[in-house]
Design an enzyme around this catalytic site. Structure first.
Site, PDB file in Angstrom:
ATOM      1  N   ASP A   9      46.028  39.510  52.328  1.00 21.17           N
ATOM      2  CA  ASP A   9      45.746  40.727  51.588  1.00 21.17           C
ATOM      3  C   ASP A   9      47.091  41.482  51.505  1.00 21.17           C
ATOM      4  O   ASP A   9      48.017  41.167  52.271  1.00 21.17           O
ATOM      5  CB  ASP A   9      44.700  41.546  52.352  1.00 21.17           C
ATOM      6  CG  ASP A   9      44.457  42.899  51.736  1.00 21.17           C
ATOM      7  OD1 ASP A   9      44.297  42.968  50.510  1.00 21.17           O
ATOM      8  OD2 ASP A   9      44.437  43.897  52.487  1.00 21.17           O
ATOM      9  N   ASP A  11      47.579  45.408  50.559  1.00 25.30           N
ATOM     10  CA  ASP A  11      47.516  46.793  51.042  1.00 25.30           C
ATOM     11  C   ASP A  11      46.991  46.814  52.481  1.00 25.30           C
ATOM     12  O   ASP A  11      45.855  46.411  52.739  1.00 25.30           O
ATOM     13  CB  ASP A  11      46.580  47.615  50.155  1.00 25.30           C
ATOM     14  CG  ASP A  11      47.125  47.769  48.733  1.00 25.30           C
ATOM     15  OD1 ASP A  11      48.342  47.963  48.590  1.00 25.30           O
ATOM     16  OD2 ASP A  11      46.333  47.685  47.776  1.00 25.30           O
TER      17      ASP A  11
HETATM   18  C1  BG6 Z   1      43.028  47.389  47.460  1.00 30.34           C
HETATM   19  C2  BG6 Z   1      43.101  48.726  48.200  1.00 30.34           C
HETATM   20  O1  BG6 Z   1      43.980  46.513  47.959  1.00 30.34           O
HETATM   21  O2  BG6 Z   1      43.259  47.599  46.059  1.00 30.34           O
HETATM   22  C3  BG6 Z   1      42.134  49.722  47.595  1.00 30.34           C
HETATM   23  O3  BG6 Z   1      42.776  48.509  49.572  1.00 30.34           O
HETATM   24  C4  BG6 Z   1      42.416  49.856  46.090  1.00 30.34           C
HETATM   25  O4  BG6 Z   1      42.274  50.958  48.243  1.00 30.34           O
HETATM   26  C5  BG6 Z   1      42.332  48.482  45.438  1.00 30.34           C
HETATM   27  O5  BG6 Z   1      41.467  50.724  45.500  1.00 30.34           O
HETATM   28  C6  BG6 Z   1      42.625  48.514  43.928  1.00 30.34           C
HETATM   29  O6  BG6 Z   1      43.945  48.884  43.737  1.00 30.34           O
HETATM   30  P1  BG6 Z   1      44.585  49.354  42.353  1.00 30.34           P
HETATM   31  O7  BG6 Z   1      46.053  49.449  42.690  1.00 30.34           O
HETATM   32  O8  BG6 Z   1      44.310  48.273  41.351  1.00 30.34           O
HETATM   33  O9  BG6 Z   1      43.976  50.640  41.998  1.00 30.34           O
HETATM   34 MG    MG Z   2      43.815  45.828  52.508  1.00 33.65          MG
END
Ligand code: BG6
Ligand code: MG
Length: 218
Positions: A9, A11
């Protein structure tokens, strides 16, 4: 079966972008007059952008306040704030232990992939200067069913040409751990707030990632 691939993963695993997601949602919530705090932010980890906004609205009893189009527009506004904030990221923001762990895995012939549902993942990886370390980066725009559905992890295994049982998934969010389990992979949880499925391997931080220990699980 022996270990063939590590699926990360992004984030909360490769870097700590949760704080920027928090600040961007907070800015939007403040503008709209909604309550939002760190505790609600925890619920958004691993959750898609639009579903994150739905959670914030639900917490504020405002689910029916907007049309789907208006919700989309507001979630995109949060994304504009987020995109501006992440431009500060540098290689110094790679979480502790990640680089030595990936380097050792790659030196042992293990393939690495990124399974992030963030549409900003390519830009974040670019800013961290680690895009080249990965043999496959899933395209979040093509993922039809977000975590906890296993789709993104299965897509990575398929793209690399391995069986799920030959892959280890590494996640910081409960939804991600469930996705890894449903995919039939071994799950490593980094600092996961467990509400249902427990990770197979529980770590408190990425600094505890140890390649030799992990490969013995497969
Ligand atoms: C995930 C995060 O990796 O990505 C979430 O943990 C986030 O918090 C999701 O909402 C979607 O991300 P993005 O950048 O496409 O808005
Ligand atoms: Mg994550």
């Amino acid at each position: 079966m022996s270990l063939k691939a590590l699926i990360f993963d992004l984030d909360g695993v490769l870097t700590d972008t949760a704080k920027y997601h928090y600040l961007a949602w907070k800015k939007l919530a403040d503008e709209l007059g909604y309550y939002f705090d760190e505790e609600i932010n925890e619920l958004l980890k691993g959750v898609s952008r639009i579903n994150s906004f739905e959670i914030i609205l639900k917490k504020n009893n405002a689910t029916d306040k907007y049309t789907p189009e208006e919700k989309e527009t507001l979630a995109n506004k949060k994304n504009d704030y987020y995109k501006e904030m992440i431009e500060q990221l540098t290689p110094d923001d790679i979480l502790e232990g990640i680089l030595p762990f990936i380097t050792e895995a790659r030196n042992n012939g293990i393939k690495c992939a990124v399974a992030s549902i963030s549409k900003n993942a390519p830009r974040v990886l670019e800013l961290l200067e680690i895009s080249d370390l990965f043999d496959y980066i899933a395209d979040a725009a093509l993922v039809k069913q977000p975590k906890p559905h296993p789709e993104i992890f299965l897509t990575c295994a398929k793209a690399l040409g391995f069986e799920p049982s030959e892959c280890i998934g590494i996640e910081d969010a409960q939804a991600g751990i469930e996705a890894i389990h449903s995919a039939g992979m071994l799950s490593v949880g980094v600092n996961v707030t467990v509400t249902s499925v427990k990770p197979d391997v529980v770590l408190n931080s990425t600094a505890e990632l140890n390649f030799e220990k992990l490969r013995k699980y497969c």
